[in-house]
Every structure is written in C-alpha cells, then in structure tokens.
Write an enzyme that holds these catalytic residues in place. Structure first.
Site, short mmCIF file in Angstrom:
data_model
loop_
_atom_site.label_atom_id
_atom_site.label_comp_id
_atom_site.label_asym_id
_atom_site.label_seq_id
_atom_site.Cartn_x
_atom_site.Cartn_y
_atom_site.Cartn_z
N ALA A 254 0.63 -0.90 0.30
CA ALA A 254 -0.49 -0.25 -0.20
C ALA A 254 1.07 1.27 -0.31
CB ALA A 254 -0.97 -0.09 1.11
N ALA A 255 1.81 1.15 -0.40
CA ALA A 255 2.84 2.42 -0.53
C ALA A 255 2.53 3.10 -1.90
CB ALA A 255 4.38 2.36 -0.70
N GLY A 256 1.78 2.35 -2.19
CA GLY A 256 1.39 3.11 -3.64
C GLY A 256 -0.04 4.38 -3.85
N ASP A 257 -0.54 3.68 -2.71
CA ASP A 257 -2.21 3.65 -2.14
C ASP A 257 -2.08 5.44 -1.00
OD1 ASP A 257 -3.36 1.30 -3.73
OD2 ASP A 257 -3.19 0.11 -1.95
P1 ADP Z 1 3.30 0.86 -5.70
O1 ADP Z 1 3.08 0.86 -3.91
O2 ADP Z 1 2.46 1.52 -6.34
O3 ADP Z 1 3.93 -0.04 -6.34
P2 ADP Z 1 5.83 2.49 -5.20
O4 ADP Z 1 6.19 1.03 -4.38
O5 ADP Z 1 6.86 3.24 -6.13
O6 ADP Z 1 3.77 2.09 -5.81
O7 ADP Z 1 5.33 3.07 -3.86
C1 ADP Z 1 5.02 4.54 -4.15
C2 ADP Z 1 5.96 5.62 -3.14
O8 ADP Z 1 6.21 5.34 -2.27
C3 ADP Z 1 6.93 5.42 -5.02
O9 ADP Z 1 7.15 6.15 -5.30
C4 ADP Z 1 8.15 6.49 -3.23
O10 ADP Z 1 7.90 8.33 -3.21
C5 ADP Z 1 7.31 6.10 -1.83
N1 ADP Z 1 8.75 5.03 -1.44
C6 ADP Z 1 8.19 3.81 -1.71
N2 ADP Z 1 9.21 2.35 -0.94
C7 ADP Z 1 10.31 3.36 -0.82
C8 ADP Z 1 11.64 2.91 0.23
N3 ADP Z 1 11.77 1.47 0.23
N4 ADP Z 1 11.76 4.03 0.00
C9 ADP Z 1 11.63 5.35 0.25
N5 ADP Z 1 9.95 5.56 -0.60
C10 ADP Z 1 9.59 4.67 -0.87
#
Ligand code: ADP
Length: 308
Positions: A254-257
């Site tokens: 859910a980082a992207g969400d």
């Molecule tokens: P999704 O969950 O849709 O695959 P991401 O993994 O690219 O999306 O995560 C969305 C955003 O969250 C990234 O573009 C970045 O800004 C932030 N992010 C994700 N993972 C990390 C991390 N390990 N360290 C720092 N920022 C992160």
C-alpha cells in the site's frame, strides 16, 4: 466555515485476511500457521483511508456485500474518517477479500476475490451524481470495472474536478486511447509504466522519457513511481525528480496507495504539482515503515516531520 469540495474515491473495498506460517503450503498440503490478521484493504479503500487520515474530506463510493466483512470494512473506513454514505451494501455479492499467505522468509502468495467490487456499475455513479459533480479530485484505480470508472470521470470533469487514475492492475490488453483522454493524471509504478509505454524505468532519466510518452498519449499529468528509487513527475508546466525519503522500510504493501491518497490531499488543498508530489512521496515512504495496507497510512504530523 466555507464547505470544501470533497475528494471522492470510486474503487474497491476488501478485507485482507493474512495468515502467517513458517513456510507456505504446497498444492494439496495443509500447514499450521502461527497467527493471522484481518484488515481493511482494496486499493480504493486504502487510498480513501490515506487521504482521510491526513485530514482530507473523503467520500468512498463503491460496493461491499451485505455480510459481516462488509460491515467490518464500513466501520474501519469510518474509523479513518472516510464518509461511507454512498458505499452500497449489495445483497447479491460477497464483500471482496484478499486471502494472503506469508511465510517467515517474507515470501507471500495472494488470491484476490473481487466479489461486490466487480458488480460496481454506472448505477453507482448515478446514485451519487451530485457528489461526483462536486468532487475536487476523483481517485480511480482498476479494481472495479473500467467502464464505471470512466462514467464517474466524465461526471467529475463536467463539474470541474480533476481525475487521478492509478492504473493498477493494468489489464492484459493495456488501456485504450480514450482512457488517457478521460483522466487528468496517471500514477503508474515501474511495472505498470512498462505495460503502458513499453519502457521499465529504473533511473530518473528513463522515468522522464516514460512520463513524456504518457503525456503524449493525452494526459496532462504523468507521475512515474519507482518505489525505493523515487518518483518522476511531468505536467502543468513542471517536471522533476523527487529522490526517495530515507526510511527503514519493513512492508511496502500500500505504499503506492498512500502516495495517491497524499497526492489527492495535497492537490485538493491547492498545492502545485511539484509540492504535491513531494508530499505524496513522503506519504509513500512512511507507509513502508509500518505493516498492513490501509493501516500503514501516515498522519499529517508524521508527514510534516519527514518533510522538515
Ligand atoms: P506501488 O505500491 O504502486 O508499487 P511504489 O512502490 O512505487 O508504488 O511506492 C510509491 C511511492 O512511495 C514511491 O514512488 C516512493 O515515493 C515511495 N516509496 C516506496 N517505497 C519506498 C522506499 N523503500 N523508500 C522510500 N520511499 C519509498
């Protein structure tokens, strides 16, 4: 107080059931697990929860079943401060679930059953028509039928609102040209970017090329998310790279969400694109520091502290 225009999320609502075991079972095998958790999930619900936890005025439109999981999902959304008056209980379909197995190595396997999410239709847009007309921002993803999402997009556009589509998961056939014209922004991750423009970006330069290709297809804003490699944005006369915020990532679910919820929150309060993307990247980074889907969403205080 002057009433503000809401952030409307039209998308999926799931309950995530996560079972932990030393190792995942093989086909035909049963293993004893050590514990399980149940939490709110579904990309729609996650993005709604993330924007509401920051303090946004958020309305969730979609479908849950008339069942115990549906009631659980509704009450969890309400706990986050999400308004659920337009979230329908569908007696004909069960609440969507994700059945997740996780082994001690961290490897997982996931079965998503869309249930009521897949029954969402233009009827759901019609029953909430004034809400869509009033939306400042519409957040869409691809876990409900796309045709319904496009109906909502045209209602929001007619009311002067902005539409952000998270193209996840990208359908096998890709996305038709009209989808790029029906929304204002897309926020693909690396894999989704490759499905859409044939280039899997791993550097800011490659992401810049991908973002240009996305805008050439008709978007006014393209935001290419590259996980721990940061994010590139292009649109509204601005473009640039936001490096990843340094965090100790424990669970990237859910980082992207949380990124998209943060983006909507920042744009709705009038930030320009560069400022809003930086804010969103901080939200995504903080989400990786906590376990769970919606539960990993940060507060405004957390984000302000990281932004400095
Ligand atoms: P999704 O969950 O849709 O695959 P991401 O993994 O690219 O999306 O995560 C969305 C955003 O969250 C990234 O573009 C970045 O800004 C932030 N992010 C994700 N993972 C990390 C991390 N390990 N360290 C720092 N920022 C992160």
């Amino acid at each position: 107080m002057i009433p503000t225009r809401p952030i409307v999320v039209f998308g999926s609502v799931n309950i995530d059931v996560c079972a932990y075991s030393d190792r995942l079972p093989r086909p035909g095998e049963t293993v004893h697990g050590t514990r399980y958790t149940m939490g709110l999930g579904g990309k729609g619900a996650n993005q709604a929860a993330a924007a509401a936890r920051l303090g946004g005025q958020v309305e969730m439109v979609g479908r849950i079943g008339s069942d115990a999981f549906g009631e659980m999902a509704r009450s969890r959304l309400a706990d986050f401060g999400v308004h659920t008056g337009h979230l329908s209980s569908d007696p004909g379909h069960p609440t969507g679930i994700a059945a997740i197995g996780v082994e001690s190595s961290g490897e997982n396997c996931i079965t998503v059953v869309g249930g009521a999410n897949m029954a969402v239709s233009g009827e759901d847009v019609a029953q909430a028509a004034p809400l869509f007309g009033d939306a400042a921002i519409l957040l869409l993803q691809l876990e409900i039928p796309l045709a319904a999402g496009l109906t909502a997009a045209s209602a929001v556009r007619a009311g002067g609102g902005r539409i952000i589509l998270d193209p996840a998961p990208v359908p096998h056939a890709g996305l038709a040209a009209d989808v790029f014209r029906a929304v204002d922004a897309m926020t693909p991750n690396e894999i989704e970017t490759e499905s859409l423009v044939g280039l899997r970006p791993t550097t800011p330069d490659e992401a810049a090329v991908a973002a240009q290709r996305l805008t050439e297809r008709g978007l006014s804003i393209a935001i290419v998310k590259m996980g721990a490699k940061g994010v590139w944005y292009r649109g509204l006369g601005q473009q640039g790279y936001i490096p990843p915020f340094p965090v100790k990532a424990v669970d990237t679910v859910a980082a992207g969400d949380c990124f998209n919820g943060g983006l909507a929150f920042a744009l709705a309060r009038g930030n320009d694109l560069a400022t809003a993307v930086r804010f969103a990247a901080a939200c995504g980074a903080l989400a990786t520091t906590r376990a769970g889907a919606a539960d990993s969403a940060p507060t405004l205080m957390d984000v302000s502290a990281l932004l400095g």
